[in-house]
Design a protein around this motif. Structure first.
Motif, PDB file in Angstrom:
ATOM      1  N   ASP A  46       0.813  -1.212   0.000  1.00 33.27           N
ATOM      2  CA  ASP A  46       0.000   0.000   0.000  1.00 33.27           C
ATOM      3  C   ASP A  46       0.852   1.270   0.000  1.00 33.27           C
ATOM      4  O   ASP A  46       0.413   2.314  -0.452  1.00 33.27           O
ATOM      5  N   CYS A  47       2.076   1.177   0.468  1.00 39.68           N
ATOM      6  CA  CYS A  47       2.935   2.354   0.569  1.00 39.68           C
ATOM      7  C   CYS A  47       3.558   2.758  -0.767  1.00 39.68           C
ATOM      8  O   CYS A  47       3.736   3.943  -1.034  1.00 39.68           O
ATOM      9  N   CYS A  48       3.899   1.785  -1.605  1.00 42.49           N
ATOM     10  CA  CYS A  48       4.653   2.119  -2.815  1.00 42.49           C
ATOM     11  C   CYS A  48       4.121   1.463  -4.085  1.00 42.49           C
ATOM     12  O   CYS A  48       4.570   1.780  -5.173  1.00 42.49           O
ATOM     13  N   GLY A  49       3.200   0.523  -3.942  1.00 36.77           N
ATOM     14  CA  GLY A  49       2.632  -0.132  -5.110  1.00 36.77           C
ATOM     15  C   GLY A  49       3.396  -1.350  -5.600  1.00 36.77           C
ATOM     16  O   GLY A  49       2.989  -1.973  -6.579  1.00 36.77           O
ATOM     17  N   ALA A  50       4.501  -1.717  -4.953  1.00 34.14           N
ATOM     18  CA  ALA A  50       5.266  -2.894  -5.376  1.00 34.14           C
ATOM     19  C   ALA A  50       4.379  -4.134  -5.280  1.00 34.14           C
ATOM     20  O   ALA A  50       3.712  -4.354  -4.277  1.00 34.14           O
ATOM     21  N   GLU A  51       4.368  -4.939  -6.340  1.00 33.64           N
ATOM     22  CA  GLU A  51       3.486  -6.103  -6.396  1.00 33.64           C
ATOM     23  C   GLU A  51       4.130  -7.394  -5.911  1.00 33.64           C
ATOM     24  O   GLU A  51       3.452  -8.394  -5.733  1.00 33.64           O
ATOM     25  N   ASP A  52       5.423  -7.382  -5.701  1.00 34.78           N
ATOM     26  CA  ASP A  52       6.131  -8.566  -5.223  1.00 34.78           C
ATOM     27  C   ASP A  52       6.201  -8.527  -3.696  1.00 34.78           C
ATOM     28  O   ASP A  52       6.736  -7.575  -3.128  1.00 34.78           O
ATOM     29  N   PRO A  53       5.673  -9.556  -3.007  1.00 31.73           N
ATOM     30  CA  PRO A  53       5.724  -9.536  -1.541  1.00 31.73           C
ATOM     31  C   PRO A  53       7.150  -9.525  -0.988  1.00 31.73           C
ATOM     32  O   PRO A  53       7.375  -9.145   0.149  1.00 31.73           O
ATOM     33  N   GLU A  54       8.116  -9.923  -1.812  1.00 28.45           N
ATOM     34  CA  GLU A  54       9.519  -9.920  -1.393  1.00 28.45           C
ATOM     35  C   GLU A  54      10.266  -8.670  -1.873  1.00 28.45           C
ATOM     36  O   GLU A  54      11.490  -8.611  -1.796  1.00 28.45           O
ATOM     37  N   ALA A  55       9.555  -7.680  -2.370  1.00 28.09           N
ATOM     38  CA  ALA A  55      10.180  -6.463  -2.901  1.00 28.09           C
ATOM     39  C   ALA A  55      10.992  -5.751  -1.826  1.00 28.09           C
ATOM     40  O   ALA A  55      10.601  -5.704  -0.659  1.00 28.09           O
ATOM     41  N   LEU A  56      12.108  -5.202  -2.252  1.00 24.85           N
ATOM     42  CA  LEU A  56      12.958  -4.416  -1.368  1.00 24.85           C
ATOM     43  C   LEU A  56      12.145  -3.262  -0.793  1.00 24.85           C
ATOM     44  O   LEU A  56      11.355  -2.639  -1.508  1.00 24.85           O
ATOM     45  N   GLY A  57      12.319  -2.975   0.475  1.00 27.57           N
ATOM     46  CA  GLY A  57      11.567  -1.911   1.129  1.00 27.57           C
ATOM     47  C   GLY A  57      11.705  -0.575   0.417  1.00 27.57           C
ATOM     48  O   GLY A  57      12.717  -0.294  -0.214  1.00 27.57           O
ATOM     49  N   CYS A  58      10.701   0.249   0.553  1.00 34.83           N
ATOM     50  CA  CYS A  58      10.684   1.541  -0.136  1.00 34.83           C
ATOM     51  C   CYS A  58      11.104   2.697   0.772  1.00 34.83           C
ATOM     52  O   CYS A  58      11.183   3.831   0.326  1.00 34.83           O
ATOM     53  N   THR A  59      11.373   2.406   2.029  1.00 33.69           N
ATOM     54  CA  THR A  59      11.728   3.438   2.999  1.00 33.69           C
ATOM     55  C   THR A  59      12.988   3.020   3.741  1.00 33.69           C
ATOM     56  O   THR A  59      13.176   1.841   4.023  1.00 33.69           O
ATOM     57  N   THR A  60      13.842   3.979   4.047  1.00 36.82           N
ATOM     58  CA  THR A  60      15.018   3.690   4.871  1.00 36.82           C
ATOM     59  C   THR A  60      14.965   4.515   6.147  1.00 36.82           C
ATOM     60  O   THR A  60      14.424   5.623   6.166  1.00 36.82           O
ATOM     61  N   SER A  61      15.528   3.941   7.192  1.00 38.76           N
ATOM     62  CA  SER A  61      15.574   4.604   8.491  1.00 38.76           C
ATOM     63  C   SER A  61      16.565   3.849   9.364  1.00 38.76           C
ATOM     64  O   SER A  61      17.249   2.950   8.887  1.00 38.76           O
ATOM     65  N   VAL A  62      16.616   4.198  10.625  1.00 35.95           N
ATOM     66  CA  VAL A  62      17.441   3.444  11.568  1.00 35.95           C
ATOM     67  C   VAL A  62      16.727   2.136  11.902  1.00 35.95           C
ATOM     68  O   VAL A  62      15.507   2.039  11.789  1.00 35.95           O
ATOM     69  N   HIS A  63      17.501   1.134  12.291  1.00 35.58           N
ATOM     70  CA  HIS A  63      16.910  -0.109  12.765  1.00 35.58           C
ATOM     71  C   HIS A  63      16.189   0.154  14.084  1.00 35.58           C
ATOM     72  O   HIS A  63      16.587   1.023  14.856  1.00 35.58           O
ATOM     73  N   VAL A  64      15.149  -0.618  14.341  1.00 35.65           N
ATOM     74  CA  VAL A  64      14.414  -0.535  15.601  1.00 35.65           C
ATOM     75  C   VAL A  64      14.375  -1.934  16.198  1.00 35.65           C
ATOM     76  O   VAL A  64      13.871  -2.866  15.576  1.00 35.65           O
ATOM     77  N   SER A  65      14.890  -2.071  17.388  1.00 32.06           N
ATOM     78  CA  SER A  65      14.960  -3.368  18.048  1.00 32.06           C
ATOM     79  C   SER A  65      13.645  -3.719  18.726  1.00 32.06           C
ATOM     80  O   SER A  65      12.886  -2.846  19.132  1.00 32.06           O
ATOM     81  N   TYR A  66      13.409  -5.008  18.871  1.00 28.45           N
ATOM     82  CA  TYR A  66      12.258  -5.460  19.659  1.00 28.45           C
ATOM     83  C   TYR A  66      12.400  -4.974  21.097  1.00 28.45           C
ATOM     84  O   TYR A  66      11.411  -4.768  21.792  1.00 28.45           O
ATOM     85  N   ASP A  67      13.635  -4.780  21.536  1.00 29.45           N
ATOM     86  CA  ASP A  67      13.898  -4.312  22.899  1.00 29.45           C
ATOM     87  C   ASP A  67      13.574  -2.833  23.084  1.00 29.45           C
ATOM     88  O   ASP A  67      13.427  -2.367  24.202  1.00 29.45           O
ATOM     89  N   ASP A  68      13.477  -2.099  21.982  1.00 33.96           N
ATOM     90  CA  ASP A  68      13.245  -0.656  22.070  1.00 33.96           C
ATOM     91  C   ASP A  68      11.803  -0.296  22.403  1.00 33.96           C
ATOM     92  O   ASP A  68      11.494   0.844  22.646  1.00 33.96           O
ATOM     93  N   GLY A  69      10.930  -1.266  22.366  1.00 36.01           N
ATOM     94  CA  GLY A  69       9.543  -1.033  22.757  1.00 36.01           C
ATOM     95  C   GLY A  69       8.625  -0.587  21.713  1.00 36.01           C
ATOM     96  O   GLY A  69       8.573  -0.329  20.670  1.00 36.01           O
TER      97      GLY A  69
END
Length: 89
Positions: free
Chosen positions: A66-89
């Motif tokens: 829904d964010c970028c229209g890519a039709e492949d479920p394995e498509a490379l993400g369309c957004t970059t940012s810092v990693h977020v850990s499960y520990d970060d809440g």
């Protein structure tokens, strides 16, 4: 005390968005590539509503991120940012 901080800093974590492992020292603003929205299914008989993809969706449904229209479920993400850990809440 400084040694403890250094050990904590280099502990590998798993990113909850891209599922890759990372350390704090390698985590910068473009480390994580992900889709900020769901992979959805839009039925042809209802062009205005969006649905999350379900196993029983018909084959004629259009499926895409829904964010970028890519039709492949394995498509490379369309957004970059810092990693977020499960520990970060």
């Amino acid at each position: 005390m400084g040694e403890k901080r250094e050990m904590e800093k280099e502990t590998e974590k798993i990113c909850k968005r891209c599922k890759k492992s990372y350390t704090a020292s390698s985590n910068d603003s473009s480390s994580c590539r992900f889709h900020p929205s769901f992979f959805v299914c839009r039925r042809h008989d209802d062009q205005k509503r969006y649905y999350e993809l379900k196993p029983d969706d018909p084959p004629y449904a259009a499926k895409f991120y829904d964010c970028c229209g890519a039709e492949d479920p394995e498509a490379l993400g369309c957004t970059t940012s810092v990693h977020v850990s499960y520990d970060d809440g």
